[in-house]
Design a protein around this motif. Structure first.
Motif, mmCIF file in Angstrom:
data_model
loop_
_atom_site.group_PDB
_atom_site.id
_atom_site.type_symbol
_atom_site.label_atom_id
_atom_site.label_comp_id
_atom_site.label_asym_id
_atom_site.label_seq_id
_atom_site.Cartn_x
_atom_site.Cartn_y
_atom_site.Cartn_z
ATOM 1 N N ARG A 3 25.102 19.453 -5.082
ATOM 2 C CA ARG A 3 24.562 19.003 -3.796
ATOM 3 C C ARG A 3 25.346 19.625 -2.649
ATOM 4 O O ARG A 3 26.521 19.999 -2.793
ATOM 5 C CB ARG A 3 24.541 17.497 -3.755
ATOM 6 C CG ARG A 3 25.734 16.882 -3.203
ATOM 7 C CD ARG A 3 25.715 15.403 -3.244
ATOM 8 N NE ARG A 3 27.126 15.125 -3.030
ATOM 9 C CZ ARG A 3 27.672 13.970 -2.962
ATOM 10 N NH1 ARG A 3 26.960 12.918 -3.152
ATOM 11 N NH2 ARG A 3 28.930 13.846 -2.729
ATOM 12 N N LYS A 4 24.692 19.709 -1.516
ATOM 13 C CA LYS A 4 25.318 20.277 -0.322
ATOM 14 C C LYS A 4 26.425 19.369 0.166
ATOM 15 O O LYS A 4 26.317 18.147 0.072
ATOM 16 C CB LYS A 4 24.295 20.447 0.795
ATOM 17 C CG LYS A 4 23.325 21.555 0.566
ATOM 18 C CD LYS A 4 22.474 21.737 1.806
ATOM 19 C CE LYS A 4 21.631 22.978 1.626
ATOM 20 N NZ LYS A 4 21.090 23.456 2.882
ATOM 21 N N ARG A 5 27.443 19.993 0.703
ATOM 22 C CA ARG A 5 28.518 19.216 1.324
ATOM 23 C C ARG A 5 28.262 19.103 2.816
ATOM 24 O O ARG A 5 27.733 20.013 3.441
ATOM 25 C CB ARG A 5 29.865 19.869 1.072
ATOM 26 C CG ARG A 5 30.248 19.829 -0.387
ATOM 27 C CD ARG A 5 31.697 20.047 -0.590
ATOM 28 N NE ARG A 5 31.947 20.270 -1.995
ATOM 29 C CZ ARG A 5 33.135 20.515 -2.487
ATOM 30 N NH1 ARG A 5 34.174 20.593 -1.701
ATOM 31 N NH2 ARG A 5 33.295 20.707 -3.770
ATOM 32 N N LYS A 6 28.652 17.992 3.351
ATOM 33 C CA LYS A 6 28.553 17.757 4.782
ATOM 34 C C LYS A 6 29.608 18.611 5.496
ATOM 35 O O LYS A 6 30.715 18.777 5.000
ATOM 36 C CB LYS A 6 28.805 16.275 5.063
ATOM 37 C CG LYS A 6 28.719 15.892 6.503
ATOM 38 C CD LYS A 6 28.964 14.392 6.652
ATOM 39 C CE LYS A 6 28.955 14.031 8.114
ATOM 40 N NZ LYS A 6 29.234 12.602 8.302
ATOM 41 N N GLU A 45 27.835 27.155 8.296
ATOM 42 C CA GLU A 45 26.686 26.522 7.643
ATOM 43 C C GLU A 45 26.569 26.941 6.184
ATOM 44 O O GLU A 45 26.171 26.144 5.330
ATOM 45 C CB GLU A 45 25.410 26.849 8.404
ATOM 46 C CG GLU A 45 25.334 26.148 9.746
ATOM 47 C CD GLU A 45 24.182 26.627 10.613
ATOM 48 O OE1 GLU A 45 23.355 27.441 10.150
ATOM 49 O OE2 GLU A 45 24.112 26.169 11.772
ATOM 50 N N ARG A 46 26.938 28.150 5.873
ATOM 51 C CA ARG A 46 26.896 28.656 4.493
ATOM 52 C C ARG A 46 27.835 27.854 3.586
ATOM 53 O O ARG A 46 27.598 27.695 2.389
ATOM 54 C CB ARG A 46 27.270 30.142 4.485
ATOM 55 C CG ARG A 46 27.163 30.816 3.154
ATOM 56 C CD ARG A 46 27.492 32.296 3.241
ATOM 57 N NE ARG A 46 28.785 32.583 3.815
ATOM 58 C CZ ARG A 46 29.952 32.516 3.144
ATOM 59 N NH1 ARG A 46 29.966 32.145 1.882
ATOM 60 N NH2 ARG A 46 31.086 32.807 3.734
ATOM 61 N N ALA A 48 28.211 24.743 3.364
ATOM 62 C CA ALA A 48 27.566 23.551 2.806
ATOM 63 C C ALA A 48 27.097 23.813 1.377
ATOM 64 O O ALA A 48 27.183 22.938 0.517
ATOM 65 C CB ALA A 48 26.401 23.123 3.686
ATOM 66 N N ASP A 49 26.628 25.018 1.113
ATOM 67 C CA ASP A 49 26.155 25.393 -0.223
ATOM 68 C C ASP A 49 27.225 26.064 -1.077
ATOM 69 O O ASP A 49 27.192 25.974 -2.302
ATOM 70 C CB ASP A 49 24.960 26.343 -0.118
ATOM 71 C CG ASP A 49 23.727 25.654 0.420
ATOM 72 O OD1 ASP A 49 23.450 24.518 -0.020
ATOM 73 O OD2 ASP A 49 23.046 26.232 1.280
ATOM 74 N N PRO A 51 31.029 25.965 -0.795
ATOM 75 C CA PRO A 51 32.274 25.536 -0.170
ATOM 76 C C PRO A 51 33.531 26.236 -0.684
ATOM 77 O O PRO A 51 34.522 26.311 0.035
ATOM 78 C CB PRO A 51 32.317 24.039 -0.470
ATOM 79 C CG PRO A 51 31.466 23.868 -1.682
ATOM 80 C CD PRO A 51 30.394 24.907 -1.563
ATOM 81 N N SER A 82 33.096 15.497 -0.814
ATOM 82 C CA SER A 82 31.799 15.347 -0.159
ATOM 83 C C SER A 82 31.632 16.158 1.120
ATOM 84 O O SER A 82 30.540 16.201 1.668
ATOM 85 C CB SER A 82 31.558 13.868 0.163
ATOM 86 O OG SER A 82 32.553 13.405 1.062
ATOM 87 N N ARG A 83 32.699 16.783 1.604
ATOM 88 C CA ARG A 83 32.551 17.491 2.873
ATOM 89 C C ARG A 83 33.449 18.717 2.956
ATOM 90 O O ARG A 83 34.390 18.889 2.200
ATOM 91 C CB ARG A 83 32.817 16.576 4.053
ATOM 92 C CG ARG A 83 34.265 16.242 4.231
ATOM 93 C CD ARG A 83 34.503 15.422 5.472
ATOM 94 N NE ARG A 83 35.920 15.095 5.533
ATOM 95 C CZ ARG A 83 36.495 14.548 6.560
ATOM 96 N NH1 ARG A 83 35.801 14.245 7.625
ATOM 97 N NH2 ARG A 83 37.780 14.281 6.544
#
Length: 99
Positions: A3-6, A45-46, A48-49, A51, A82-83
């Motif tokens: 999943r994507k990270r914040k 932004e990249r 997020a996918d 990290p 998570s982020r």
């Protein structure tokens, strides 16, 4: 698929972005500054996918403190489960110092 990270920004990173914008405006080339900020944000932004795509910051050797080099800047960030927290955005020739 993971999943994507914040993405979050530390106050220091926000100040760095404002400083970049201001510096280029003072140099009478605000369009260059705006273009660089857009490029920096695309890199952020990249994360997020992807990290873990940045390298470990060499000054510290801490696995969760990473950076992306986007000349002439270093985008320094910290990872957790998570982020992705953007910590600093500095000129590449500066050494990173932690308080």
């Amino acid at each position: 698929m993971p999943r994507k990270r914040k993405i979050t920004f530390a106050g220091s990173a926000v100040s760095d972005l404002e400083g970049i914008r201001s510096w280029y405006a003072d140099q009478q080339v605000p369009a260059v500054g705006e273009s660089l900020l857009k490029e920096i944000m695309a890199e952020v932004e990249r994360l997020a996918d992807f990290p873990e795509s940045g390298r470990v910051v060499p000054e510290f050797g801490i696995a969760d403190l990473r950076e992306i080099i986007h000349p002439p800047f270093r985008i320094v960030y910290r990872l957790d489960r998570s982020r992705v927290r953007i910590v600093r955005i500095w000129r590449g020739e500066r050494l990173l110092e932690m308080p």
